[in-house]
Design a protein around this motif. Structure first.
Motif, mmCIF file in Angstrom:
data_model
loop_
_atom_site.group_PDB
_atom_site.id
_atom_site.type_symbol
_atom_site.label_atom_id
_atom_site.label_comp_id
_atom_site.label_asym_id
_atom_site.label_seq_id
_atom_site.Cartn_x
_atom_site.Cartn_y
_atom_site.Cartn_z
ATOM 1 N N ILE A 151 -5.743 -3.397 -12.046
ATOM 2 C CA ILE A 151 -5.998 -4.839 -12.145
ATOM 3 C C ILE A 151 -6.640 -5.046 -13.511
ATOM 4 C CG2 ILE A 151 -7.228 -6.811 -11.169
ATOM 5 C CD1 ILE A 151 -7.215 -5.235 -8.472
ATOM 6 N N PHE A 152 -5.893 -5.655 -14.423
ATOM 7 C CA PHE A 152 -6.286 -5.676 -15.838
ATOM 8 C C PHE A 152 -7.524 -6.526 -16.083
ATOM 9 C CE2 PHE A 152 -5.149 -6.127 -20.475
ATOM 10 C CZ PHE A 152 -5.086 -4.769 -20.736
ATOM 11 N N THR A 153 -7.641 -7.631 -15.350
ATOM 12 C CA THR A 153 -8.812 -8.503 -15.521
ATOM 13 C C THR A 153 -8.972 -9.389 -14.303
ATOM 14 O OG1 THR A 153 -9.968 -9.947 -17.116
ATOM 15 C CG2 THR A 153 -7.699 -10.515 -16.608
ATOM 16 N N ASN A 154 -10.186 -9.902 -14.127
ATOM 17 C CA ASN A 154 -10.444 -11.046 -13.256
ATOM 18 C C ASN A 154 -10.983 -12.131 -14.176
ATOM 19 O OD1 ASN A 154 -10.965 -12.820 -11.157
ATOM 20 N ND2 ASN A 154 -12.719 -11.691 -10.345
ATOM 21 N N GLN A 155 -10.238 -13.231 -14.273
ATOM 22 C CA GLN A 155 -10.637 -14.328 -15.156
ATOM 23 C C GLN A 155 -11.435 -15.344 -14.335
ATOM 24 O OE1 GLN A 155 -8.395 -17.907 -17.418
ATOM 25 N NE2 GLN A 155 -7.682 -15.896 -18.050
ATOM 26 N N VAL A 156 -12.706 -15.492 -14.685
ATOM 27 C CA VAL A 156 -13.600 -16.366 -13.930
ATOM 28 C C VAL A 156 -14.438 -17.208 -14.887
ATOM 29 C CG1 VAL A 156 -13.741 -14.826 -11.923
ATOM 30 C CG2 VAL A 156 -15.370 -14.548 -13.801
ATOM 31 N N GLU A 157 -15.034 -18.245 -14.348
ATOM 32 C CA GLU A 157 -15.905 -19.098 -15.168
ATOM 33 C C GLU A 157 -17.198 -18.348 -15.499
ATOM 34 O OE1 GLU A 157 -18.275 -23.386 -14.855
ATOM 35 O OE2 GLU A 157 -16.616 -22.984 -13.460
ATOM 36 N N VAL A 158 -17.510 -18.253 -16.781
ATOM 37 C CA VAL A 158 -18.761 -17.615 -17.221
ATOM 38 C C VAL A 158 -19.281 -18.354 -18.448
ATOM 39 C CG1 VAL A 158 -19.909 -15.515 -18.029
ATOM 40 C CG2 VAL A 158 -17.976 -15.314 -16.468
ATOM 41 N N HIS A 159 -20.532 -18.786 -18.365
ATOM 42 C CA HIS A 159 -21.236 -19.374 -19.517
ATOM 43 C C HIS A 159 -22.729 -19.250 -19.226
ATOM 44 C CE1 HIS A 159 -21.588 -22.825 -16.807
ATOM 45 N NE2 HIS A 159 -20.269 -22.833 -16.687
ATOM 46 N N PRO A 160 -23.596 -19.576 -20.167
ATOM 47 C CA PRO A 160 -25.025 -19.353 -19.941
ATOM 48 C C PRO A 160 -25.595 -20.050 -18.705
ATOM 49 C CG PRO A 160 -24.646 -19.625 -22.274
ATOM 50 C CD PRO A 160 -23.340 -19.935 -21.588
ATOM 51 N N PHE A 161 -24.959 -21.128 -18.237
ATOM 52 C CA PHE A 161 -25.467 -21.835 -17.063
ATOM 53 C C PHE A 161 -24.843 -21.311 -15.766
ATOM 54 C CE2 PHE A 161 -25.136 -25.259 -20.480
ATOM 55 C CZ PHE A 161 -26.345 -24.888 -21.058
ATOM 56 N N LEU A 162 -23.859 -20.440 -15.890
ATOM 57 C CA LEU A 162 -23.227 -19.775 -14.732
ATOM 58 C C LEU A 162 -22.922 -18.330 -15.149
ATOM 59 C CD1 LEU A 162 -21.977 -20.046 -11.808
ATOM 60 C CD2 LEU A 162 -19.796 -20.397 -12.984
ATOM 61 N N ALA A 163 -23.925 -17.479 -15.043
ATOM 62 C CA ALA A 163 -23.752 -16.089 -15.499
ATOM 63 C C ALA A 163 -22.791 -15.313 -14.604
ATOM 64 C CB ALA A 163 -25.102 -15.389 -15.545
ATOM 65 N N ASN A 164 -22.636 -15.764 -13.338
ATOM 66 C CA ASN A 164 -21.670 -15.156 -12.404
ATOM 67 C C ASN A 164 -21.914 -13.642 -12.275
ATOM 68 O OD1 ASN A 164 -19.551 -15.437 -10.582
ATOM 69 N ND2 ASN A 164 -18.257 -16.554 -12.039
ATOM 70 N N ARG A 165 -23.194 -13.259 -12.209
ATOM 71 C CA ARG A 165 -23.554 -11.831 -12.290
ATOM 72 C C ARG A 165 -22.950 -10.979 -11.183
ATOM 73 N NH1 ARG A 165 -28.422 -14.085 -13.904
ATOM 74 N NH2 ARG A 165 -28.760 -13.795 -16.119
ATOM 75 N N LYS A 166 -22.954 -11.506 -9.972
ATOM 76 C CA LYS A 166 -22.484 -10.703 -8.840
ATOM 77 C C LYS A 166 -21.021 -10.303 -9.048
ATOM 78 C CE LYS A 166 -22.694 -10.598 -3.800
ATOM 79 N NZ LYS A 166 -22.912 -11.396 -2.568
ATOM 80 N N VAL A 167 -20.194 -11.272 -9.443
ATOM 81 C CA VAL A 167 -18.771 -11.004 -9.669
ATOM 82 C C VAL A 167 -18.576 -10.098 -10.878
ATOM 83 C CG1 VAL A 167 -16.607 -12.103 -10.424
ATOM 84 C CG2 VAL A 167 -17.870 -13.032 -8.483
ATOM 85 N N VAL A 168 -19.300 -10.364 -11.954
ATOM 86 C CA VAL A 168 -19.171 -9.549 -13.173
ATOM 87 C C VAL A 168 -19.556 -8.098 -12.880
ATOM 88 C CG1 VAL A 168 -20.094 -9.176 -15.492
ATOM 89 C CG2 VAL A 168 -19.485 -11.499 -14.756
ATOM 90 N N ASP A 169 -20.654 -7.914 -12.176
ATOM 91 C CA ASP A 169 -21.107 -6.550 -11.873
ATOM 92 C C ASP A 169 -20.140 -5.837 -10.940
ATOM 93 O OD1 ASP A 169 -23.301 -7.015 -13.460
ATOM 94 O OD2 ASP A 169 -24.716 -7.309 -11.803
#
Length: 269
Positions: A151-169
């Motif tokens: 799975i080459f990538t998961n493209q999700v919303e990420v910016h300083p106001f939504l770090a999305n840490r759980k998904v990124v980690d």
């Protein structure tokens, strides 16, 4: 050339249409972008294809991503829709094809659409496959279905106001690269005093600091911009090195502020 990893920044094309999309793609490529992101739902694949072909940059040197909309997830529809995407993009394949959203309410089983996406890859319609807007549970399920197929990538919303840490980690744990869309929170980062102050330390804008923060986290940002000066500034942002203290300050801005949250979105982590 065959890309074995994502270029570190991409040119997003959400909301860009017609000549605006075409000229923005052409300009971005002339400035040095080699990663262009579009989607069936953006209704601009033909314009993106025009920008690519008129840029003079060889197709093999550009990493091209498109995304399959959720009304095309049935196995019989998916491959045909991707073939139509490549025709609009004026190419025989894309470098990356993503499932744009999980099937709303699991109307189409994930096994059906991910297997069809892998079939499209085997047919040569795409070099790599991936997902978008997938939760941790979705990523686990996708990994089980696809097995050894990366799975080459998961493209999700990420910016300083939504770090999305759980998904990124979790993506990192699974060996899945994260692409961050809306990395400037549709312009809201420009108004943030912390980002502005850190920007002054680096002779940079708040937007550049937001992109540098994403990049420092190992996330590939795909900002959308039509103006060449902004496109160049976005590229230059990757040269900024933030200190650990600055990263901590930006991390503290996270307030789970989601921009893209349609009624068919999954239950977010």
């Amino acid at each position: 050339m065959a890309f074995d990893q994502l270029p570190p920044i991409g040119m997003g094309t959400f909301r860009l249409k017609g000549d605006v999309a075409r000229d923005a793609v052409k300009s971005a490529l002339s400035l040095g972008y080699r990663h262009i992101d579009t989607a069936q739902m953006y209704e601009n694949e033909a314009a993106v294809g025009d920008g690519l072909t008129s840029s003079g940059i060889p197709r093999r040197d550009v990493f091209l991503t498109t995304k399959i909309w959720f009304d095309q997830l049935r196995a019989s529809d998916l491959i045909n829709s991707l073939r139509e995407s490549t025709e609009r993009l004026k190419t025989d394949h894309v470098d990356l094809a993503l499932i744009h959203w999980p099937s709303p309410g699991d109307e189409v089983p994930m096994k059906e659409y991910l297997t069809a996406l892998r079939d499209a890859q085997r047919e040569g319609l795409t070099d790599h496959i991936g997902v978008s807007n997938f939760t941790c549970a979705h990523m686990d399920q996708a990994r089980d279905i696809l097995g050894d197929t990366p799975i080459f990538t998961n493209q999700v919303e990420v910016h300083p106001f939504l770090a999305n840490r759980k998904v990124v980690d979790h993506a990192r744990k699974l060996g899945i690269r994260v692409t961050g869309y809306m990395p400037l929170a549709v312009g809201r980062v420009m108004e943030d005093e912390t980002l502005q102050r850190i920007g002054r330390n680096h002779n940079a804008t708040a937007a550049q600091i937001a992109l540098a923060w994403s990049s420092a986290r190992g996330i590939v940002p795909i900002p959308a911009s039509t103006r060449p000066e902004h496109q160049k500034a976005n590229l230059d942002a990757l040269k900024i090195e933030l200190s650990a203290g600055e990263m901590d300050e930006i991390n503290a801005l996270d307030r789970n502020e989601r921009v893209a949250n349609p009624d068919f979105a999954p239950e977010w982590d």
